[in-house]
Design an enzyme around this catalytic site. Structure first.
Site, short mmCIF file in Angstrom:
data_model
loop_
_atom_site.label_atom_id
_atom_site.label_comp_id
_atom_site.label_asym_id
_atom_site.label_seq_id
_atom_site.Cartn_x
_atom_site.Cartn_y
_atom_site.Cartn_z
CG ASN A 50 42.43 -27.27 7.96
OD1 ASN A 50 43.33 -28.12 8.07
ND2 ASN A 50 42.22 -26.01 8.36
CB ALA B 45 47.64 -32.30 10.12
CB SER C 33 47.02 -35.59 12.71
OG SER C 33 47.13 -35.06 13.97
CG HIS D 203 41.23 -35.34 14.96
ND1 HIS D 203 42.43 -34.94 14.47
CD2 HIS D 203 41.64 -36.80 15.43
CE1 HIS D 203 43.23 -35.74 15.01
NE2 HIS D 203 42.78 -36.84 15.34
CG HIS E 127 48.07 -38.77 17.61
ND1 HIS E 127 48.91 -37.88 17.73
CD2 HIS E 127 47.07 -38.00 17.36
CE1 HIS E 127 48.49 -36.51 16.96
NE2 HIS E 127 47.20 -36.75 16.70
CG HIS F 147 49.22 -32.77 20.39
ND1 HIS F 147 49.15 -34.05 20.03
CD2 HIS F 147 49.74 -32.12 19.10
CE1 HIS F 147 49.23 -34.24 18.80
NE2 HIS F 147 49.37 -33.17 18.15
CE1 TYR G 72 45.30 -32.54 21.79
CE2 TYR G 72 46.42 -30.84 20.41
CZ TYR G 72 45.79 -32.19 20.60
OH TYR G 72 46.01 -33.12 19.86
CD GLU G 73 48.26 -35.44 24.53
OE1 GLU G 73 48.56 -36.32 25.39
OE2 GLU G 73 48.56 -35.30 23.36
CG MET H 41 46.56 -27.11 17.45
SD MET H 41 45.36 -28.09 18.07
CE MET H 41 43.70 -27.43 17.09
CB SER H 42 52.48 -30.54 17.04
OG SER H 42 52.32 -30.14 15.56
N1 HPA Z 1 44.34 -25.41 12.93
C1 HPA Z 1 45.22 -25.70 13.95
N2 HPA Z 1 45.52 -27.09 13.64
C2 HPA Z 1 45.56 -27.70 12.68
C3 HPA Z 1 44.52 -27.31 11.61
C4 HPA Z 1 44.12 -26.11 11.70
O1 HPA Z 1 43.25 -25.45 10.92
N3 HPA Z 1 44.45 -28.36 10.56
C5 HPA Z 1 45.26 -29.37 11.00
N4 HPA Z 1 45.69 -28.92 12.45
#
Ligand code: HPA
Length: 270
Positions: A233, A121, A36, A245, A68, A91, A93-94, A209-210
């Site tokens: 972030n 990201a 991402s 997102h 994506h 991912h 989580y899918e 998450m990856s």
């Molecule tokens: N947490 C999890 N995944 C992320 C975050 C986060 O703060 N920012 C971008 N992907």
């Protein structure tokens, strides 16, 4: 009749054969997985030979997440390397299980790749030192996904998942790059403030998450791994602001030029 089981490694070999046939490129040198926020940076890496929907290759599923693209691009770099760029990833989580998550990396390695660049990201767990849009080299990881791409009694050494040599090479390109420990959760929920405080205590610097499962699969296959997070972030879950997102993707759009130059220069040094 005898039913022979198709292993994930067989499926990756099959995908690599299809990839060679569709691209006309017999072997690839490097693969990059654009997470991402990184997709806009892909154009800087080299000249596109061909871009395919991943679904043209055995074992790949269409992308489930906005931002994506679900394509794989064959690129010729300025230094003459054949690069494979995955614009998007699957991912955990899918909910399709762990094998689709690492299929891209396994396919790339089966197509000849010895160097895998994993981008993502991430939330920044050290807002004292991290700014929004900072690229951070992943020095190590903590896998809290509850999953592993390897099954059976195959004990893979993970003392240097993220190659020191490649991190040094990236720092030679950009001496301002910092390093950090990336913690992965399964997602898709972002973390609670209590989880973020826990991750800081555990020694994490970045959360996402990856990446970790792909890195493990790459190491199992003997490829060298470079991991880079884009801090979208800083202060994830600590700053009292909800996260979405779209904001993650927006940081990528804003930093595309810088991330593109960084990746292109790193790839040219391989
Ligand atoms: N947490 C999890 N995944 C992320 C975050 C986060 O703060 N920012 C971008 N992907």
């Amino acid at each position: 009749c005898t039913l022979s089981k198709v292993t994930p490694y067989d499926l990756a070999a099959e995908a690599a054969t299809t990839l060679r046939n569709l691209t006309g490129i017999p072997s690839f040198d490097v693969a990059l997985v654009m997470g991402s926020g990184w997709v806009p940076a892909a154009d800087a890496i080299g000249e596109t030979v061909i871009e395919l929907a991943v679904t043209k290759l055995p074992g790949f599923s269409p992308p489930a997440v906005a931002g994506h693209a679900g394509t794989v691009r064959a690129v010729r770099t300025a230094a003459g390397l054949n690069a494979l760029i995955f614009l998007g990833r699957t991912h955990l989580y899918e909910g399709r299980g762990v094998e689709p998550v690492v299929h891209g990396v396994r396919t790339a390695v089966a197509a000849g790749v010895r160097t895998v660049v994993l981008t993502n990201a991430a939330g920044g767990l050290r807002p004292e030192t991290q700014k929004v849009g900072d690229p951070v080299l992943i020095s190590d990881h903590i896998n809290l996904t509850g999953s592993n791409p390897i099954t059976g009694a195959t004990f893979i050494d993970l003392t240097e998942v993220y190659s020191k040599r490649l991190r040094d090479l990236a720092r030679a390109v950009d001496p301002t790059l910092s390093e950090g420990v990336y913690v992965a959760f399964r997602g898709p929920t972002y973390e609670t403030p209590a989880e973020i405080r826990m991750l800081r205590t555990l020694g994490g610097d970045l959360v996402g998450m990856s990446t970790v499962l792909e890195a493990i699969a790459a190491r199992e296959a003997g490829a060298e791994v470079l991991g880079i997070s884009l801090v979208t972030n800083p202060g994830a879950g600590l700053v009292g602001e909800p996260l979405n997102h779209e904001e993650v993707l927006e940081v990528g759009r804003a930093t595309a030029a810088r991330m593109g130059v960084l990746l292109a220069q790193v790839v040219d040094k391989l």
